[in-house]
Motif scaffolding. Structure first.
Motif, mmCIF file in Angstrom:
data_model
loop_
_atom_site.group_PDB
_atom_site.id
_atom_site.type_symbol
_atom_site.label_atom_id
_atom_site.label_comp_id
_atom_site.label_asym_id
_atom_site.label_seq_id
_atom_site.Cartn_x
_atom_site.Cartn_y
_atom_site.Cartn_z
ATOM 1 N N ASP A 124 0.261 0.904 -4.759
ATOM 2 C CA ASP A 124 -0.485 1.343 -5.935
ATOM 3 C C ASP A 124 -1.908 0.787 -5.969
ATOM 4 O OD1 ASP A 124 1.655 2.830 -6.947
ATOM 5 O OD2 ASP A 124 2.460 1.124 -8.053
ATOM 6 N N TRP A 125 -2.149 -0.371 -5.356
ATOM 7 C CA TRP A 125 -3.453 -1.024 -5.410
ATOM 8 C C TRP A 125 -4.379 -0.658 -4.250
ATOM 9 C CZ3 TRP A 125 -3.812 -3.611 -0.924
ATOM 10 C CH2 TRP A 125 -2.645 -4.073 -0.337
ATOM 11 N N CYS A 126 -3.910 0.139 -3.316
ATOM 12 C CA CYS A 126 -4.643 0.440 -2.078
ATOM 13 C C CYS A 126 -5.682 1.548 -2.274
ATOM 14 C CB CYS A 126 -3.613 0.826 -1.003
ATOM 15 S SG CYS A 126 -4.296 1.573 0.477
ATOM 16 N N GLY A 127 -6.957 1.197 -2.142
ATOM 17 C CA GLY A 127 -8.040 2.171 -2.271
ATOM 18 C C GLY A 127 -7.990 3.285 -1.236
ATOM 19 N N PRO A 128 -7.862 2.960 0.076
ATOM 20 C CA PRO A 128 -7.774 4.018 1.082
ATOM 21 C C PRO A 128 -6.554 4.927 0.884
ATOM 22 C CG PRO A 128 -8.403 1.965 2.123
ATOM 23 C CD PRO A 128 -8.037 1.634 0.703
ATOM 24 N N LYS A 182 1.474 -6.718 -12.263
ATOM 25 C CA LYS A 182 0.417 -5.707 -12.130
ATOM 26 C C LYS A 182 -0.260 -5.964 -10.791
ATOM 27 C CE LYS A 182 1.063 -4.120 -16.281
ATOM 28 N NZ LYS A 182 2.207 -3.276 -16.347
ATOM 29 N N GLY A 183 -0.567 -4.903 -10.069
ATOM 30 C CA GLY A 183 -1.199 -5.083 -8.759
ATOM 31 C C GLY A 183 -0.160 -5.285 -7.675
ATOM 32 N N ARG A 184 -0.423 -6.222 -6.794
ATOM 33 C CA ARG A 184 0.465 -6.443 -5.645
ATOM 34 C C ARG A 184 1.846 -6.903 -6.077
ATOM 35 N NH1 ARG A 184 -2.716 -7.384 -0.482
ATOM 36 N NH2 ARG A 184 -4.797 -6.783 -1.095
ATOM 37 N N ASN A 185 2.852 -6.480 -5.305
ATOM 38 C CA ASN A 185 4.232 -6.843 -5.588
ATOM 39 C C ASN A 185 4.884 -7.268 -4.272
ATOM 40 O OD1 ASN A 185 6.819 -6.987 -6.926
ATOM 41 N ND2 ASN A 185 6.026 -5.488 -8.391
ATOM 42 N N LEU A 194 10.172 -1.206 9.339
ATOM 43 C CA LEU A 194 9.325 -0.254 10.072
ATOM 44 C C LEU A 194 8.072 -0.917 10.661
ATOM 45 C CD1 LEU A 194 9.528 2.812 7.646
ATOM 46 C CD2 LEU A 194 10.681 2.548 9.866
ATOM 47 N N ARG A 195 7.892 -2.196 10.366
ATOM 48 C CA ARG A 195 6.747 -2.975 10.859
ATOM 49 C C ARG A 195 5.410 -2.328 10.496
ATOM 50 N NH1 ARG A 195 9.108 -4.892 16.706
ATOM 51 N NH2 ARG A 195 10.803 -6.091 15.818
ATOM 52 N N VAL A 196 5.318 -1.948 9.228
ATOM 53 C CA VAL A 196 4.083 -1.355 8.729
ATOM 54 C C VAL A 196 3.009 -2.442 8.714
ATOM 55 C CG1 VAL A 196 2.992 -0.313 6.700
ATOM 56 C CG2 VAL A 196 5.306 0.396 7.388
ATOM 57 N N PRO A 197 1.920 -2.252 9.490
ATOM 58 C CA PRO A 197 0.921 -3.313 9.622
ATOM 59 C C PRO A 197 -0.087 -3.385 8.485
ATOM 60 C CG PRO A 197 0.340 -1.480 11.020
ATOM 61 C CD PRO A 197 1.660 -1.132 10.382
ATOM 62 N N GLY A 198 -0.233 -2.317 7.718
ATOM 63 C CA GLY A 198 -1.209 -2.285 6.635
ATOM 64 C C GLY A 198 -1.114 -0.963 5.909
ATOM 65 N N TYR A 199 -1.961 -0.829 4.897
ATOM 66 C CA TYR A 199 -1.906 0.376 4.068
ATOM 67 C C TYR A 199 -3.251 1.067 4.060
ATOM 68 C CZ TYR A 199 1.927 -2.560 2.638
ATOM 69 O OH TYR A 199 3.018 -3.379 2.657
ATOM 70 N N PRO A 200 -3.228 2.359 4.123
ATOM 71 C CA PRO A 200 -2.064 3.231 4.248
ATOM 72 C C PRO A 200 -1.574 3.298 5.690
ATOM 73 C CG PRO A 200 -4.053 4.555 4.215
ATOM 74 C CD PRO A 200 -4.484 3.125 4.018
ATOM 75 N N TYR A 254 -7.082 5.147 6.784
ATOM 76 C CA TYR A 254 -7.563 6.405 6.208
ATOM 77 C C TYR A 254 -8.012 7.343 7.326
ATOM 78 C CZ TYR A 254 -10.439 9.861 3.950
ATOM 79 O OH TYR A 254 -10.964 11.062 3.552
ATOM 80 N N HIS A 255 -7.658 8.618 7.199
ATOM 81 C CA HIS A 255 -8.107 9.661 8.127
ATOM 82 C C HIS A 255 -8.472 10.897 7.322
ATOM 83 C CE1 HIS A 255 -5.742 7.042 10.750
ATOM 84 N NE2 HIS A 255 -6.434 7.544 11.754
ATOM 85 N N THR A 256 -9.492 11.602 7.782
ATOM 86 C CA THR A 256 -9.832 12.885 7.174
ATOM 87 C C THR A 256 -8.736 13.886 7.537
ATOM 88 O OG1 THR A 256 -11.047 13.704 9.094
ATOM 89 C CG2 THR A 256 -12.314 12.415 7.456
ATOM 90 N N PRO A 257 -8.702 15.036 6.879
ATOM 91 C CA PRO A 257 -7.690 16.044 7.245
ATOM 92 C C PRO A 257 -7.741 16.422 8.730
ATOM 93 C CG PRO A 257 -8.749 16.659 5.192
ATOM 94 C CD PRO A 257 -9.488 15.461 5.714
#
Length: 150
Positions: free
Chosen positions: A48-52, A104-107, A116-122, A140-143
């Protein structure tokens, strides 16, 4: 009369050119659908807090061509990496036992995010037609950029 017909035609064109929206579902729903009709899963792992992550929603996922491609070729999943959803993946239940609804914010990080070893967001996770991890796309990636990777 001509003005009315023209106005009606303009309204009709407006309705038919509206942006395609991705039909998001939960991972549990996508895995169940996959058993009936095998398609890969496109999973947006966000917070929820991730700008990208928000930029992906407003710029990439709302792009008509991208949305049409994903909707046609994948089951699309939104997965909150810090949420409290219980997920059953490959016969194992994953949850977020340290989730704090009052924060509120990070959880706390969800167990599936760690698995899944997600390294970062998104991070966009692609699961193959059998539900196995195929690839992860970070950031972040463009379409156009994202379409070239999936």
């Amino acid at each position: 009369m001509k003005k009315i017909v023209f106005l009606f035609a303009l309204i009709l064109v407006g309705f038919t050119t509206q942006a395609q929206e991705i039909k998001w579902m939960s991972l549990n729903e996508a895995l169940a659908a996959q058993k009936k009709d095998p398609k890969p899963i496109f999973m947006d792992v966000y917070t929820d807090w991730c700008g990208p992550c928000k930029m992906l929603d407003s710029n990439t996922f709302s792009d008509a061509k991208f949305a049409e491609y994903v909707t046609k070729n994948y089951y699309a999943v939104k997965f909150n990496a810090e949420g409290n959803e219980t997920v059953t993946y490959n016969g194992k239940k994953y949850s977020n036992p340290n989730y704090d609804a009052s924060r509120k914010g990070r959880n706390a990080t969800h167990e599936l995010t760690l698995f899944l070893r997600v390294p970062g967001y998104p991070t966009m996770v692609i699961l193959d037609k059998k539900g196995n991890l195929d690839q992860s796309i970070v950031g972040y990636h463009t379409p156009v950029q994202l379409l070239s990777k999936i």
